[in-house]
Design an enzyme around this catalytic site. Structure first.
Site, short mmCIF file in Angstrom:
data_model
loop_
_atom_site.label_atom_id
_atom_site.label_comp_id
_atom_site.label_asym_id
_atom_site.label_seq_id
_atom_site.Cartn_x
_atom_site.Cartn_y
_atom_site.Cartn_z
N ASP A 93 86.40 92.77 26.69
CA ASP A 93 87.51 92.04 26.20
C ASP A 93 88.63 91.88 27.55
OD1 ASP A 93 89.91 90.85 24.99
OD2 ASP A 93 90.05 92.32 23.53
N GLU A 109 93.93 101.34 55.57
CA GLU A 109 92.75 102.33 55.25
C GLU A 109 91.54 101.45 54.98
OE1 GLU A 109 92.92 103.63 51.06
OE2 GLU A 109 94.44 102.49 50.79
N CYS A 168 97.43 104.16 50.43
CA CYS A 168 98.57 103.25 50.44
C CYS A 168 99.69 103.48 50.86
CB CYS A 168 98.68 102.92 49.02
SG CYS A 168 96.95 102.11 48.17
N THR A 197 90.71 95.87 39.58
CA THR A 197 91.94 96.23 40.26
C THR A 197 91.77 95.97 41.93
OG1 THR A 197 91.57 98.52 41.26
CG2 THR A 197 92.58 98.15 39.14
N SER A 209 94.00 109.93 39.16
CA SER A 209 94.71 109.38 40.14
C SER A 209 96.06 108.77 39.35
CB SER A 209 94.11 108.28 40.68
OG SER A 209 93.88 107.06 40.10
N HIS A 258 104.63 101.38 44.26
CA HIS A 258 103.31 100.99 44.65
C HIS A 258 102.70 100.26 43.44
CE1 HIS A 258 99.53 101.05 46.19
NE2 HIS A 258 98.94 102.01 45.50
N LYS A 265 104.30 102.20 33.75
CA LYS A 265 104.24 103.47 33.29
C LYS A 265 105.09 104.46 33.82
CE LYS A 265 100.15 103.02 30.37
NZ LYS A 265 98.71 103.79 30.00
N ASN A 287 95.26 94.71 43.91
CA ASN A 287 95.80 96.04 44.75
C ASN A 287 95.57 95.66 46.48
OD1 ASN A 287 96.74 98.31 45.91
ND2 ASN A 287 95.10 99.68 44.87
P1 HMG Z 1 89.37 102.40 32.62
O1 HMG Z 1 89.14 103.88 32.42
O2 HMG Z 1 88.15 101.48 32.76
O3 HMG Z 1 90.40 101.72 31.57
O4 HMG Z 1 90.23 101.86 33.94
P2 HMG Z 1 91.01 102.11 30.28
O5 HMG Z 1 90.01 102.34 29.18
O6 HMG Z 1 91.96 103.26 30.46
O7 HMG Z 1 91.98 100.82 29.76
C1 HMG Z 1 92.95 100.71 30.47
C2 HMG Z 1 94.13 100.31 29.51
O8 HMG Z 1 93.65 99.11 28.86
C3 HMG Z 1 94.24 101.22 28.55
O9 HMG Z 1 95.93 101.39 28.25
C4 HMG Z 1 93.68 100.68 27.54
O10 HMG Z 1 94.22 101.07 26.04
C5 HMG Z 1 93.88 99.52 27.55
P3 HMG Z 1 96.44 102.86 28.42
O11 HMG Z 1 95.97 103.61 27.42
O12 HMG Z 1 96.43 103.27 29.79
O13 HMG Z 1 97.62 102.36 28.21
N1 HMG Z 1 93.11 98.28 26.84
C6 HMG Z 1 93.38 97.11 26.13
N2 HMG Z 1 94.40 96.79 26.09
C7 HMG Z 1 94.57 95.41 25.65
N3 HMG Z 1 93.65 94.73 24.87
C8 HMG Z 1 92.33 95.50 25.02
C9 HMG Z 1 92.20 96.59 25.42
N4 HMG Z 1 91.18 97.70 25.94
C10 HMG Z 1 91.63 98.54 26.83
N5 HMG Z 1 91.08 94.90 24.45
C11 HMG Z 1 91.50 102.76 35.71
C12 HMG Z 1 91.56 102.50 34.52
C13 HMG Z 1 92.92 103.17 36.08
C14 HMG Z 1 90.95 104.39 35.63
C15 HMG Z 1 90.68 101.76 36.58
O14 HMG Z 1 91.56 100.78 36.91
C16 HMG Z 1 90.79 102.71 37.88
O15 HMG Z 1 90.04 103.63 38.18
N6 HMG Z 1 91.52 102.20 39.06
C17 HMG Z 1 91.49 102.44 40.44
C18 HMG Z 1 92.31 103.63 40.60
C19 HMG Z 1 93.77 103.46 40.39
O16 HMG Z 1 93.95 102.11 40.70
N7 HMG Z 1 94.53 104.39 40.30
C20 HMG Z 1 96.06 104.30 40.32
C21 HMG Z 1 96.92 105.39 40.81
S1 HMG Z 1 96.35 105.84 42.23
C22 HMG Z 1 97.01 104.85 43.51
O17 HMG Z 1 97.90 104.07 43.24
C23 HMG Z 1 96.34 104.73 44.77
C24 HMG Z 1 95.52 103.59 45.27
O18 HMG Z 1 96.42 102.50 45.33
C25 HMG Z 1 94.74 104.07 46.64
C26 HMG Z 1 95.49 104.49 47.63
O19 HMG Z 1 96.35 105.19 47.67
O20 HMG Z 1 94.76 104.25 48.77
C27 HMG Z 1 94.45 103.34 44.15
#
Ligand code: HMG
Length: 390
Positions: A29, A79, A111, A152, A201, A233, A242, A276
């Site tokens: 979706d 990175e 980051c 992302t 993360s 960030h 959040k 990102n």
């Molecule tokens: P996921 O697990 O596939 O997603 O990926 P999900 O199932 O948790 O869904 C995401 C949100 O969408 C949830 O909301 C769902 O409810 C909602 P939440 O529960 O979190 O409030 N959702 C919907 N909303 C509206 N309509 C819908 C619908 N379906 C679902 N139909 C995950 C999420 C973060 C795991 C993924 O994006 C990921 O792995 N990202 C990469 C890691 C990342 O960005 N981490 C952030 C913190 S670490 C960081 O910032 C460092 C970084 O930049 C790297 C660095 O430092 O170099 C990453």
């Protein structure tokens, strides 16, 4: 003496994928991306862009305006390094014809490295008040196809001139910082795509925020009400929202949805359509805040939370300088973002799989739309760059 960000210019690829297109290909979706993680588009670098061309194009307007003339320290934060030995900034230094009396080093800590660069540059200027430092944070966020992180992805570079009496933002001396050895996101040398424990993360990001804030608050005596805006960030915009809610909750400060958006929303506008940018992400947020806020932010205090997986976090603050609007590159940035080309799903996958040849042969890369510089080919394991300006 006030020290901080004197000028700020960024650049991103001229190509993007709308996350509705990705959602269709992944049978998801679209609201999971648009609403759930708060992202609409992701910037995709064509084969002839890398962190060097992104960075050089970001800094090009600064060079044209003579802002790099007094730079004697150039810190390149990334990175997405292209060499285990040579600093990517040295290519940029050459492309921008910067003066030879200059220290040039590459910094890495996921980051967080852009902020490490900023703070180190402030130390340099404190010791050499007439001199300037250039910090460029340049990255390509790349996850495996069909992985949770895929939506992302993004890319971009932010170039900042750090000086005494800065015209955009003076950085306050207090800061809280925190390091802990965790495996939430990493990329071994032999991999092109990051590995990530996604949910974990997001928890480490918040834990590190609370620890960094605690120190900052102890040092400064400030509380959340002392801030006019926040820049977090931004791995995806929902993460920043959040995190702020969690911080407010921890501090027992009530922040309604509207109030929270008033504090954060302007800083998230560019990232929502860029994705990102890793080391540059928070500074893209700062550009977004300064360039899109209708309110004059002069003398307002901005709180910053920088996070790099692995992990290091830092909370610090800055004061927007009177007259800052005159020194922004707002029109250039808006034009860049408005005139990008949308990719089909197949074009995205073809670009994703292109890959830089590693056999030492000579290759010329196809010419896509880039900024003033392009990564034109590779020969005998040496990258070749082309300057497109006359
Ligand atoms: P996921 O697990 O596939 O997603 O990926 P999900 O199932 O948790 O869904 C995401 C949100 O969408 C949830 O909301 C769902 O409810 C909602 P939440 O529960 O979190 O409030 N959702 C919907 N909303 C509206 N309509 C819908 C619908 N379906 C679902 N139909 C995950 C999420 C973060 C795991 C993924 O994006 C990921 O792995 N990202 C990469 C890691 C990342 O960005 N981490 C952030 C913190 S670490 C960081 O910032 C460092 C970084 O930049 C790297 C660095 O430092 O170099 C990453």
């Amino acid at each position: 003496m006030n020290i901080g960000i004197d000028r700020l210019s960024f650049y991103t690829s001229n190509y993007f994928v709308d996350l509705k297109t990705l959602a269709k290909a992944r049978s998801v979706d679209p609201d999971k991306y648009y609403v759930g993680i708060g992202q609409e588009k992701m910037g995709i670098p064509p084969p002839d862009e890398d962190v060097v061309t992104l960075a050089a194009s970001a800094a090009y307007p600064l060079m044209q305006d003579g802002e790099l003339d007094d730079v004697e320290l150039f810190l390149f934060a990334t990175e997405s390094g292209i060499d285990q030995s040579k600093a990517a900034g040295i290519y940029v230094h050459g492309l921008l014809e910067m003066k030879r009396r200059c220290r040039c080093v590459e910094l890495k800590q996921a980051c967080y490295s852009g902020t490490a660069g900023l703070q180190l540059a402030i130390g340099f200027v404190a010791r050499n008040p007439g001199k300037k430092a250039l910090v460029i944070a340049s990255d390509i966020a790349r996850y495996e196809l069909r992985s949770p992180g895929e939506a992302t992805q993004g890319c971009g570079a932010v170039a900042m001139v750090i000086s005494a009496n800065p015209r955009l933002l003076s950085i306050e001396p207090e800061c809280g910082y925190y390091t802990e050895d965790v495996m939430d996101f990493w990329r071994p040398n032999y991999r092109l795509e990051a590995l990530v424990d996604g949910k974990y993360s997001t928890m480490v990001y918040i834990h590190t925020l609370l620890e960094s804030w605690k120190q900052y608050a102890e040092q400064s005596g400030r509380s959340l009400v002392d801030f006019d805006r926040f820049c977090y960030h931004i791995p995806f915009t929902k993460m920043a929202e959040k995190a702020h809610q969690k911080l407010a909750h921890k501090l027992k400060v009530s922040v309604g949805k509207e109030e929270m958006l008033a504090l954060l929303e302007e800083s998230l506008r560019y990232s929502r359509i860029m994705g990102n940018c890793y080391a540059g992400a928070m500074y893209i947020g700062l550009a977004s805040l300064l360039e899109t806020a209708e309110e004059d932010l002069a003398s307002k205090r901005v709180g910053f939370y920088s996070y790099g997986s692995g992990c290091v976090g830092e909370f610090f603050s800055g004061i927007v300088q009177p007259g800052y609007r005159e020194f922004l590159y707002a029109d250039q940035h808006r034009n860049l973002l408005a005139n990008r080309t949308e990719l089909t799903y197949q074009q995205y996958e073809d670009i994703f799989n292109y890959g830089v040849p590693t056999d030492g042969g000579s290759y010329v890369f196809p010419q896509y739309k880039t900024g003033p510089f392009r990564f034109s080919g590779i020969s005998q394991h040496k990258r070749e760059y082309e300057t497109l300006t006359s």
